[in-house]
Design an enzyme around this catalytic site. Structure first.
Site, PDB file in Angstrom:
ATOM      1  N   GLU A 132       0.707  -1.210   0.015  1.00 13.73           N
ATOM      2  CA  GLU A 132      -0.004  -0.129   0.132  1.00 13.73           C
ATOM      3  C   GLU A 132       0.875   1.378   0.084  1.00 13.73           C
ATOM      4  O   GLU A 132       1.134   1.969   1.079  1.00 13.73           O
ATOM      5  CB  GLU A 132      -0.931   0.029   1.099  1.00 13.73           C
ATOM      6  CG  GLU A 132      -1.969  -0.908   1.017  1.00 13.73           C
ATOM      7  CD  GLU A 132      -2.988  -1.018   2.325  1.00 13.73           C
ATOM      8  OE1 GLU A 132      -2.692   0.085   3.113  1.00 13.73           O
ATOM      9  OE2 GLU A 132      -3.926  -1.693   2.420  1.00 13.73           O
ATOM     10  N   GLU A 141      -6.153  -7.158  -0.599  1.00 14.15           N
ATOM     11  CA  GLU A 141      -6.240  -7.037   0.951  1.00 14.15           C
ATOM     12  C   GLU A 141      -7.809  -6.316   1.236  1.00 14.15           C
ATOM     13  O   GLU A 141      -8.168  -5.464   0.568  1.00 14.15           O
ATOM     14  CB  GLU A 141      -5.429  -6.165   1.514  1.00 14.15           C
ATOM     15  CG  GLU A 141      -5.566  -6.399   3.301  1.00 14.15           C
ATOM     16  CD  GLU A 141      -4.427  -5.606   3.870  1.00 14.15           C
ATOM     17  OE1 GLU A 141      -3.153  -5.617   3.633  1.00 14.15           O
ATOM     18  OE2 GLU A 141      -4.619  -4.402   4.552  1.00 14.15           O
TER      19      GLU A 141
HETATM   20  C1  IDC Z   1      -2.706  -3.411  10.685  1.00  9.58           C
HETATM   21  C2  IDC Z   1      -2.981  -4.425  11.532  1.00  9.58           C
HETATM   22  C3  IDC Z   1      -2.475  -3.973  13.042  1.00  9.58           C
HETATM   23  C4  IDC Z   1      -1.237  -3.471  12.726  1.00  9.58           C
HETATM   24  C5  IDC Z   1      -0.828  -2.510  12.089  1.00  9.58           C
HETATM   25  C6  IDC Z   1       0.476  -1.954  11.623  1.00  9.58           C
HETATM   26  O1  IDC Z   1      -4.281  -4.949  11.401  1.00  9.58           O
HETATM   27  O2  IDC Z   1      -2.651  -5.123  13.907  1.00  9.58           O
HETATM   28  O3  IDC Z   1      -0.681  -3.016  14.289  1.00  9.58           O
HETATM   29  O4  IDC Z   1      -1.270  -3.097  10.628  1.00  9.58           O
HETATM   30  O5  IDC Z   1       0.375  -0.979  11.110  1.00  9.58           O
HETATM   31  C7  IDC Z   1      -3.974  -2.082   5.731  1.00  9.58           C
HETATM   32  C8  IDC Z   1      -2.802  -2.581   5.895  1.00  9.58           C
HETATM   33  C9  IDC Z   1      -2.469  -3.524   7.006  1.00  9.58           C
HETATM   34  C10 IDC Z   1      -3.139  -2.919   8.444  1.00  9.58           C
HETATM   35  C11 IDC Z   1      -4.705  -2.795   8.201  1.00  9.58           C
HETATM   36  C12 IDC Z   1      -5.523  -2.607   9.275  1.00  9.58           C
HETATM   37  O6  IDC Z   1      -2.205  -2.989   4.755  1.00  9.58           O
HETATM   38  O7  IDC Z   1      -1.218  -3.703   7.191  1.00  9.58           O
HETATM   39  O8  IDC Z   1      -2.931  -3.866   9.368  1.00  9.58           O
HETATM   40  N1  IDC Z   1      -4.786  -2.067   7.110  1.00  9.58           N
HETATM   41  O9  IDC Z   1      -5.122  -0.927   9.539  1.00  9.58           O
HETATM   42  N2  IDC Z   1      -4.734  -1.193   5.030  1.00  9.58           N
HETATM   43  C13 IDC Z   1      -5.795  -0.758   5.404  1.00  9.58           C
HETATM   44  C14 IDC Z   1      -5.792  -1.337   6.700  1.00  9.58           C
END
Ligand code: IDC
Length: 542
Positions: A379, A467
């Site tokens: 992303e 995702e």
């Molecule tokens: C989130 C995880 C969370 C972690 C965080 C770290 O759910 O537990 O602490 O990342 O930065 C994304 C991302 C994905 C995110 C997720 C939710 O690709 O890494 O994971 N998210 O925030 N894009 C949109 C949402």
């Protein structure tokens, strides 16, 4: 007065009080009966305990309202459901719309000097059109508990009941919003006590019960039933996905299989493998293939945080995890995405040299594996433009193509892989089998992102939903089922492939495994989170 006379006059007083109370109850019952057009009205003298208030059947309405009409309101009785409260928490209201629910999530307990401790997270999801102020949440099972630490709420423990009240910022719960960040560390003497904390809490506003403790659980069961009624189970295929569909390629905007037939990948993304390595195992993937109907696993390796590959992570350990995951998926005949999970690094250009080395190594190792897909930048965000991404892609794709002529490659798009339309004018037209990532979190992203995706598809760009989740973009908060349904319709209408975030038991809504289950494969229904339950049903049906 002698004792006998005292006794007599006591009895007479009691009879007078009883008769008077009965008349009052009768009158109140009659009035209520008229108003509601119902014919119930017994049990006026049944004390309404909070336990009884958990039952949400219609019959209770009378008890509660009638009880209000007596002068003898005990503290417990004053917290009983009113007619309005009962209506809100009736089975009809605790369905997918209009409700407010308190869910309580607890982690598996650990041993500590007090006995056992665990993290308890409380969520108040307000799907209704109303706003609630000055709320009180009551959760049973806290006798003997010690709260080590609490955030985003005040607390006291009354006997068995933990009472939570707001802090300033969350005093008002707006319509269609979720207070999802209340949590605490709780200690008990025994493990048993930790496990006895229920999954729901009661919500009171102005002393009235507006959500029963089982409202969330009931709504969840109801939704499960509705899904089962609405959906058609997907026929079970003999043989593994790879046996049947072989090498995949991109034709127009579709993935097609070895026979040239349109194919859809339906799967699950790990959480960051440095954080949750235990889920990268063959039994887990087998469960997802056989019990959930998944044909795809995405292995997410963060580059810049939490043991990131380019920062504080151990590169050989991480590569071993990726390779364990790829091998497991391959043996099971599943497709697998190797995901270079950029996020805090904002632009893929930041670690492009590391990316080149990594993808060179991976693509030479898996050159003969027809089930491996590369996602070269999860992303891009923070102002990274499509031109920046294209510059990166034009460096990394040739490195992969040198080793592997035709693997599918997914490329992230600007603004956390939402602005796929920005690639339309300047696509990666020098290569075959390229797909463009669109990511969504259904409670946050709706038509605005679907419109961009549609625009890209109409312009001929193949889109991959590599995702998504059905909660909000933080990966937490409330689930938006209506939005999730709209997305699934869009996905299926356009034959889009997808991977859902995330295979973990983290205490956040998007985690597919319940936080109190530490099983790393072979999950039963009770081991799944609400998102997990939804995803399983969704993959299994059309
Ligand atoms: C989130 C995880 C969370 C972690 C965080 C770290 O759910 O537990 O602490 O990342 O930065 C994304 C991302 C994905 C995110 C997720 C939710 O690709 O890494 O994971 N998210 O925030 N894009 C949109 C949402």
């Amino acid at each position: 007065m002698n004792n006998e006379n005292k006794g007599k006059s006591g009895k007479i007083q009691l009879i007078i009080i009883l008769v008077f109370t009965a008349i009052l109850i009768g009158v109140a019952g009659y009035i209520i009966g008229m108003r509601r057009g119902e014919e119930k009205g017994q049990n006026a003298d049944t004390p309404k305990t909070t336990e009884a208030a958990k039952n949400t059947g219609d019959d209770e309405t009378e008890e509660i309202t009638e009880e209000k009409s007596t002068e003898e309101k005990t503290e417990a009785a004053s917290e009983e459901k009113t007619e309005e409260a009962d209506e809100k928490s009736s089975s009809e209201e605790s369905g997918s719309e209009g409700g407010i629910f308190v869910t309580v999530n607890t982690n598996a307990p650990w041993q500590n000097e007090k006995g056992y401790g665990f993290q308890c997270d409380v969520k108040i999801q307000n799907d209704s059109n109303k706003e609630y102020k000055d709320w009180v949440v009551k959760i049973k099972g806290f006798k003997g508990a010690e709260i080590e630490n609490i955030w985003n709420a005040e607390y006291k423990i009354n006997g068995d009941v933990l009472e939570l009240t707001p802090v300033e910022y969350n005093n008002t719960i707006g319509s269609k919003t979720t207070v999802g960040d209340i949590g605490m560390i709780v200690d008990f003497k025994t493990e048993e006590e930790c496990k006895n904390v229920p999954k729901g809490g009661e919500l009171y506003v102005d002393g009235k019960l507006v959500a029963a403790a089982d409202a969330a659980e009931k709504a969840r069961e109801e939704r499960k039933k509705e899904r089962a009624e609405k959906s058609t189970p997907r026929p079970v295929e003999e043989g593994t996905p790879y046996d049947n569909h072989g090498k995949l390629s991109v034709k127009g905007t579709d993935i097609v299989d070895k026979n040239g037939d349109k194919y859809q990948l339906r799967g699950i993304s790990t959480h960051g493998i440095a954080w949750f390595p235990q889920y990268v195992n063959k039994d887990a993937f087998e469960t997802l293939r056989d019990d959930w109907g998944a044909n795809l696993i995405r292995i997410a390796m963060y580059t810049d945080e939490g043991g990131g590959y380019c920062t504080d992570g151990n590169q050989s350990d991480l590569k071993k995890l990726v390779s364990d995951g790829v091998e497991a998926a391959t043996e099971l005949g599943m497709y697998v995405i190797v995901d270079w999970h950029i996020l805090h690094d904002l632009t893929p250009l930041k670690y492009k040299d590391e990316a080149v080395d990594f993808f060179d190594e991976m693509s030479s190792k898996y050159a003969d594996y027809d089930n491996v897909i590369y996602e070269i930048c999860n992303e891009p965000n923070g102002g990274t433009t499509w031109d920046d991404i294209k510059e990166y892609a034009d460096i990394v794709i040739p490195v992969i193509r040198k080793n592997d002529k035709d693997a599918i490659i997914i490329v992230g798009t600007p603004t956390w892989s939402q602005d796929v339309d920005t690639a339309i004018e300047n696509p990666l037209s020098d290569y075959d089998n390229i797909m463009y990532a669109v990511h969504f979190y259904a409670a946050t992203h709706k038509d605005n992102i679907r419109d961009k995706a549609k625009k890209a598809i109409d312009a001929g760009l193949p889109v991959f939903i590599s995702e998504f989740s059905i909660c909000d973009a933080s990966g937490n908060g409330g689930i938006d089922y209506d939005s999730a349904d709209e997305w699934m319709e869009f996905i299926n209408d356009n034959n889009l492939s997808y991977a859902s975030w995330s295979l973990s038991n983290k205490n956040e809504t998007s985690a597919l495994i319940s936080p109190d289950s530490d099983k790393t494969s072979g999950w039963e229904d009770g081991d799944l989170s609400e998102a997990g339950e939804w995803l399983k049903d969704t993959i299994l049906s059309n």
